[in-house]
Design a protein around this motif. Structure first.
Motif, PDB file in Angstrom:
ATOM      1  N   ASP A  35      30.741  21.967  19.219  1.00 18.66           N
ATOM      2  CA  ASP A  35      31.282  21.404  17.984  1.00 18.66           C
ATOM      3  C   ASP A  35      30.966  19.927  17.826  1.00 18.66           C
ATOM      4  OD1 ASP A  35      34.354  23.362  18.078  1.00 18.66           O
ATOM      5  OD2 ASP A  35      32.302  23.874  17.576  1.00 18.66           O
ATOM      6  N   GLY A  36      30.632  19.244  18.913  1.00 20.03           N
ATOM      7  CA  GLY A  36      30.389  17.814  18.811  1.00 20.03           C
ATOM      8  C   GLY A  36      29.501  17.315  19.917  1.00 20.03           C
ATOM      9  N   LYS A  37      29.342  16.000  19.973  1.00 18.65           N
ATOM     10  CA  LYS A  37      28.529  15.359  21.000  1.00 18.65           C
ATOM     11  C   LYS A  37      29.353  15.160  22.270  1.00 18.65           C
ATOM     12  CE  LYS A  37      26.298  12.677  17.333  1.00 18.65           C
ATOM     13  NZ  LYS A  37      26.068  11.302  16.800  1.00 18.65           N
ATOM     14  N   ARG A  38      28.698  14.740  23.326  1.00 21.48           N
ATOM     15  CA  ARG A  38      29.400  14.356  24.541  1.00 21.48           C
ATOM     16  C   ARG A  38      30.225  13.105  24.252  1.00 21.48           C
ATOM     17  NH1 ARG A  38      27.742  16.740  29.222  1.00 21.48           N
ATOM     18  NH2 ARG A  38      28.416  14.952  30.476  1.00 21.48           N
ATOM     19  N   VAL A  39      31.367  13.002  24.898  1.00 26.11           N
ATOM     20  CA  VAL A  39      32.259  11.868  24.706  1.00 26.11           C
ATOM     21  C   VAL A  39      31.882  10.783  25.707  1.00 26.11           C
ATOM     22  CG1 VAL A  39      34.642  11.059  24.770  1.00 26.11           C
ATOM     23  CG2 VAL A  39      34.135  13.355  23.928  1.00 26.11           C
ATOM     24  N   ARG A  40      31.552   9.601  25.186  1.00 20.59           N
ATOM     25  CA  ARG A  40      31.238   8.453  26.049  1.00 20.59           C
ATOM     26  C   ARG A  40      32.512   7.618  26.184  1.00 20.59           C
ATOM     27  NH1 ARG A  40      26.760   5.929  22.477  1.00 20.59           N
ATOM     28  NH2 ARG A  40      28.415   6.495  21.015  1.00 20.59           N
ATOM     29  N   LEU A  41      32.978   7.502  27.409  1.00 24.42           N
ATOM     30  CA  LEU A  41      34.305   6.932  27.679  1.00 24.42           C
ATOM     31  C   LEU A  41      34.189   5.681  28.547  1.00 24.42           C
ATOM     32  CD1 LEU A  41      37.420   7.093  27.791  1.00 24.42           C
ATOM     33  CD2 LEU A  41      37.176   8.810  29.592  1.00 24.42           C
ATOM     34  N   ALA A  42      34.760   4.569  28.092  1.00 26.01           N
ATOM     35  CA  ALA A  42      34.807   3.324  28.880  1.00 26.01           C
ATOM     36  C   ALA A  42      36.223   3.136  29.407  1.00 26.01           C
ATOM     37  CB  ALA A  42      34.401   2.128  28.019  1.00 26.01           C
ATOM     38  N   MET A  43      36.369   3.177  30.724  1.00 26.83           N
ATOM     39  CA  MET A  43      37.680   3.071  31.358  1.00 26.83           C
ATOM     40  C   MET A  43      37.842   1.721  32.043  1.00 26.83           C
ATOM     41  SD  MET A  43      38.542   6.868  32.787  1.00 26.83           S
ATOM     42  CE  MET A  43      40.301   6.550  32.629  1.00 26.83           C
TER      43      MET A  43
END
Length: 495
Positions: A35-43
């Protein structure tokens, strides 16, 4: 003194953006299926213990939806089914029914024996996970059920089992000297790769018991520098950004940030055991002198909530149950000398101390500040060496229940009693709250205990903090969780 965000040098913002260049250059997000793109997450914080669930790293595993627990908490803090579908109590023993049809990411089946293995590893670890401090706990399998027995009757066993530190992992996670969660969880995303303290990769687990995740995966980068995290959101290099600093929030598109109330209160603890504030009238005078609204607006740039009690808007039931508290009449503080301690580790606290110094001096106190690193000041604070101490304190610990915090901070034998409070009325109220059954009965008892503490003026709650989360325009379904247990869920995706 902090510069207003709009005055930060352009060069500093450019440098921060450069720190993120290439950070998310793994899989092409546009090529992903689903349904969507990969989630790019900055922690914000990198792993401290190799992502072992027995440490605070467990909250990362929970926020990535890779490791799960028997129980989860709803917004009220009540226990709800997760890997366990139902449970019942019989004295010191709780029996949990384990969900059918669940598999670990390595393909093995979730069984009662697997649950017992994980919980026993946690209960016998050294040191124990924080949620089990002081708790004697034994676990055994009975067919498809798991029984959990505690040394004394404990009404919060289900809430305890919601802690990410008690995540249930496949047997292979425990093969080495440390617990390795890679490929061992039950959540909608499988942890497939960890690059030390720099990054992690998770892919969608298509056999997830709760349905297929909407995103094909998560690409995590650990970015301790707050300016760099904000720059990643602004430049479009990250989709979701943890803990945007207050100083950066003003320079971001306001539609991209969400302020989440945290169960964390900035409080002035007054020493009731000795010195000036042994006098209830002078404690009342200090309370009346404090203008919390000006601190919220000046130090936190309006991104915090003025406190009405010790428990804030992250616990929505607290305001609904709270009643006015009768307090002592203020005395005359003219010429009274006090020393206020706090620490530098949380950037706002020295500024809060400076503001309080001015407010209390205006009321007539003579105020000296003692500000150090936390490691160098904690022992003096606990020993009652200060007249007052400013602390940013989590009011909900791992069980999701504030009774433990209240007992620790205000019980006569509490382990973190900065106010040196020894009050029979408070102790009785704390005891009642600690023993109450979970749910509405316990919440009412907790508010009664809060009122008993506030009536002493041993602590002056000033403000409740918020965490600022950045979500890019294309992000749908990201969680905004005050307890910081959820972030990317089965329903999160990037358009």
């Amino acid at each position: 003194m902090r510069l207003p965000a709009r005055l930060l040098p352009v060069a500093a913002l450019a440098a921060a953006s450069a720190l993120l260049t290439g950070c998310f250059t793994g899989a092409d997000p546009s090529s992903a299926e689903g349904d969507g793109k990969r989630v790019r997450l900055a922690m914000m914080l990198p792993p401290r213990s190799g992502l072992s669930p027995l440490s605070d790293d467990a909250f990362k595993l929970s926020r990535w939806s890779t490791a799960e627990t028997l129980v989860k908490l709803d917004a009220e803090g009540d226990a709800r089914p997760a890997l366990a579908t139902k449970w019942q109590q019989n004295g010191r023993t709780w029996t949990f029914e384990i969900r059918d049809g669940v598999t670990f990411h390595d393909g093995t089946e979730l069984t009662a024996e697997a649950v017992v293995d994980s919980l026993t590893k946690a209960a016998t670890a050294s040191p124990k996970p924080r949620i089990l401090d002081g708790v004697e706990l034994t676990v055994r399998a009975e067919g498809d059920k798991v029984t959990v027995t505690t040394g004394t009757e404990d009404p919060l066993v289900p809430q305890r089992l919601s802690s990410p530190q008690l995540s249930i992992l496949a047997a292979k996670a425990y093969d080495g000297k440390t617990v390795n969660p890679v490929g061992a969880g039950t959540g909608p995303f499988e942890l497939t790769k960890v690059n030390g303290t720099s990054s992690a990769t998770l892919d969608r687990y298509d056999d997830y018991w709760g349905g297929k995740a909407k995103s094909p995966g998560i690409d995590v980068k650990f970015v301790p520098d707050g300016t760099a995290r904000a720059a990643a959101l602004r430049s479009g290099e990250a989709d979701i950004v943890e803990a945007v600093p207050v100083s950066q929030a003003a320079v971001l598109d306001q539609d991209l940030i969400t302020e989440v109330p945290m169960p964390r209160t900035n409080t002035l603890y007054l020493n009731t055991g000795k010195g000036v504030f042994k006098d209830a009238g002078l404690r009342a005078a200090a309370r009346e002198a404090i203008d919390a609204k000006s601190i919220v607006e000046g130090v936190y740039e309006g991104r915090a909530d003025v406190a009405e009690g010790l428990l804030g808007p992250a616990l929505p039931w607290a305001a609904e149950l709270r009643s006015p508290v009768k307090r002592a009449r203020a005395g005359d503080p003219s010429g009274e000398s006090i020393t206020i301690g706090t620490f530098t580790d949380r950037a706002e606290l020295p500024e809060v101390a400076a503001a309080l110094q001015q407010q209390l001096q205006k009321a007539g106190f003579k105020v000296k500040l003692d500000i150090r690193e936390y490691a160098n000041i904690e022992s003096d604070a606990l020993a009652g060496e200060f007249d007052a101490f400013i602390l940013s304190r989590a009011t909900v610990l791992d069980s999701g229940d504030p009774a433990a915090y209240l007992y620790s901070d205000f019980g006569s034998d509490g382990s973190f009693n900065l106010s040196q409070l020894a009050d029979k009325t408070v102790d009785a109220a704390l005891g009642k709250a600690s023993e109450a059954k979970a749910g509405e009965t316990r919440r009412k008892a907790v508010i009664e205990a809060e009122a008993a503490v506030l009536a002493t003026d041993a602590a002056v709650p000033m403000l409740h903090e918020r965490v600022i989360q950045g979500d890019a325009a294309g992000v749908t379904g990201a969680a905004h969780d005050p307890r910081e247990r959820e972030l990317v869920t089965v329903d999160t995706y990037v358009k």
